[in-house]
Structure formats: C-alpha cells, structure tokens
Design an enzyme around this catalytic site. Structure first.
Site, PDB file in Angstrom:
ATOM      1  N   LYS A 190      28.874  36.560  39.156  1.00 44.30           N
ATOM      2  CA  LYS A 190      29.445  37.746  38.514  1.00 44.30           C
ATOM      3  C   LYS A 190      29.543  37.489  37.022  1.00 44.30           C
ATOM      4  O   LYS A 190      30.071  36.454  36.597  1.00 44.30           O
ATOM      5  CB  LYS A 190      30.825  38.005  39.106  1.00 44.30           C
TER       6      LYS A 190
HETATM    7  C1  R5P Z   1      38.667  38.184  36.369  1.00 46.50           C
HETATM    8  O1  R5P Z   1      38.346  37.011  36.312  1.00 46.50           O
HETATM    9  C2  R5P Z   1      38.833  38.801  37.634  1.00 46.50           C
HETATM   10  O2  R5P Z   1      38.117  38.022  38.541  1.00 46.50           O
HETATM   11  C3  R5P Z   1      38.434  40.260  37.838  1.00 46.50           C
HETATM   12  O3  R5P Z   1      38.136  40.399  39.163  1.00 46.50           O
HETATM   13  C4  R5P Z   1      37.265  40.712  37.047  1.00 46.50           C
HETATM   14  O4  R5P Z   1      37.543  40.657  35.691  1.00 46.50           O
HETATM   15  C5  R5P Z   1      36.732  42.111  37.465  1.00 46.50           C
HETATM   16  O5  R5P Z   1      37.614  43.062  37.238  1.00 46.50           O
HETATM   17  P1  R5P Z   1      37.468  44.099  36.042  1.00 46.50           P
HETATM   18  O6  R5P Z   1      36.432  45.084  36.460  1.00 46.50           O
HETATM   19  O7  R5P Z   1      38.824  44.703  35.926  1.00 46.50           O
HETATM   20  O8  R5P Z   1      37.042  43.349  34.808  1.00 46.50           O
END
Ligand code: R5P
Length: 258
Positions: A172
């Site tokens: 990710k």
């Molecule tokens: C951050 O490390 C977290 O794992 C969140 O899951 C990630 O940032 C994704 O969430 P968002 O779309 O709010 O950025």
C-alpha cells in the site's frame, strides 16, 4: 505462490475484476480517537456490505465487528508509537497465532524508508513475512512517509520495491505523479491509500488515477468515513474501482445516493 496465500489474496482482490476496495479503519493505533472513528462499530457497520476487506487492529476487530460478518480482515500488527513521538519506531504488536485465531485474510505492518528507524521497520516486515509464511498468510506492507520525505515516484518506487523484495505479497502506498513507474518496478500488486480528507470529487479522482495507472485498487479510510455520506462515498469509489466508472459518473452516483 502457495494455494493458501492465493486463496486469501483472492478474498481481498476480487478475481472478477482483479481489483479491490479496502476499507482502512486502523488510524487509532497511533492517532487515537480519529475524527469519524470515535465509535468504530457505528462507523464500520453500515460500510461493511461495500468493503472488499477491512483493515484494522485487533482491539477494534474484537470489540466492534460482528464475528458473523464475512468480510476479509487485514490485521494491522505493527504499532507501539503515537503522534506524540517518533512514528517510525514501530514494533510488531500482535502474534501470528492471534492473527490465525482471528481468522484473518492478511496481516499488515508499516515500513518507514528513510525514517529514523528505517532498519527496524524493514526488519519488522521481514520478520512478519517469516512468521506468516508457514501459515500461508499474506503480508501487506504499508509504505509510511515521514514528514521529511517527498511523495514522488522515486521515493515511493524505492519503498514499494524494498517491500516487495522483503517478501510483501502486496503493497500500500500513495499516489503520485509518474505513479505507473512505481507500479512497474514493484512486482507485487499495489493499492493506493486515500490520505487526508478531501472533497468527494477529488477522492474519486484519486481512485480513478490510481486504477488507471496500474493500482489494483484503493485502501481508503478518511475519505470514506469522514465524508458526510460515507455509505454513498464507498459505493461511488466501488463504481470507479470495479465498474470502470469515470469521475463524473461516480460523482453523479455519489450525489444521487446521497
Ligand atoms: C496509516 O498508516 C493507516 O494505515 C491508514 O490505514 C492509511 O493511511 C489509509 O487510510 P487513509 O485513506 O485515511 O489515508
């Protein structure tokens, strides 16, 4: 790749479209009571029918998700830090035995390439891959970006490639200009994080850009659960990711559903 890993990954990345809409609600592990997640059960429950997987910590999973739900779980197993201190100083918080007991589809931890504790975070990932391997549990690497780092294709490409080299089964990261270069040099599937809350149309544009430039989908949190209409928003994101909707079509859908 082993059957068990493929099977678990295919629960997350839908074989029909080759894409995924992951719902990220793990923010509290370092941010505390994040806006929109003060009561996780209330936020998560109406969104579950539209999520291909749910990314969260064991604390929220045990207390706030009905076990009869069949949504694949991506368990956040790194942490031990807060926004008050150095974020890259994470450790693995949850054993693989507990992940198995919770019947997860994957486990996840963050890496902080260029961060103060770069090596420790990379070893967390390597150790997690080693721990999960005997049980065929896939590992998602999250490329966290420190304040001092630039979110460009060079930096994100470096982080994603290192994650893949260490054995992550999917990664990710953030969307950036030249994103296709990040995807091309990372030999495992890439999903894009949503980032801070932006207007709905912008978040749909981000989703569109991500999938049209090679991501297999999004792992989105705040742009869904902080929307005034989270259930409409996740459906609009699904239209982009799974049905090839344009940004205009998806935004129309968002407005109609809202
Ligand atoms: C951050 O490390 C977290 O794992 C969140 O899951 C990630 O940032 C994704 O969430 P968002 O779309 O709010 O950025």
């Amino acid at each position: 790749m082993d059957w068990g890993i493929q099977n678990r990954l295919s629960r997350i990345i839908q074989p029909k479209t080759g894409r995924t809409v992951m719902l990220a609600v793990d923010h509290g592990y370092f941010l505390g009571p994040t806006s929109g997640l003060e009561n996780p059960r209330k936020t998560i429950t109406p969104l579950l029918p539209f999520a291909d997987s749910l990314m969260l910590t064991r604390g929220v999973l045990r207390t706030s998700v009905n076990p009869q739900n069949n949504v694949p779980i991506i368990l956040r197993v790194s942490g031990g830090t807060s926004i008050l201190k150095e974020l890259s100083n994470e450790a693995i918080t949850t054993t693989i035995q507990e992940a198995i007991c919770l019947n997860v589809a994957a486990v996840t931890c963050s890496i902080f390439v260029g961060g103060e504790f770069e090596k420790e975070s990379l070893m967390n990932l390597a150790d997690l891959v080693n721990e999960a391997a005997p049980f065929n549990i896939p590992v998602l690497a999250v490329t966290a970006v420190g304040k001092e780092m630039t979110r460009d294709s060079r930096y994100l490409g470096l982080s994603c490639r290192i994650a893949a080299e260490l054995g992550a089964h999917f990664v990710k990261t953030y969307y950036c200009e030249g994103f296709e270069k990040v995807v091309e040099s990372c030999f495992v599937p890439v999903v894009v994080a949503g980032g801070k809350k932006t207007p709905e149309r912008d978040a749909l544009q981000l989703s569109y850009n991500a999938v049209t430039h090679g991501a297999v989908g999004v792992d989105m949190g705040r742009n869904i659960f902080q929307s005034e209409k989270p259930v409409s928003m996740i459906q609009a994101v699904r239209a982009v990711v799974h049905q090839g909707a344009t940004v205009d079509q998806a935004f129309d859908l968002f407005q109609t559903l809202s």
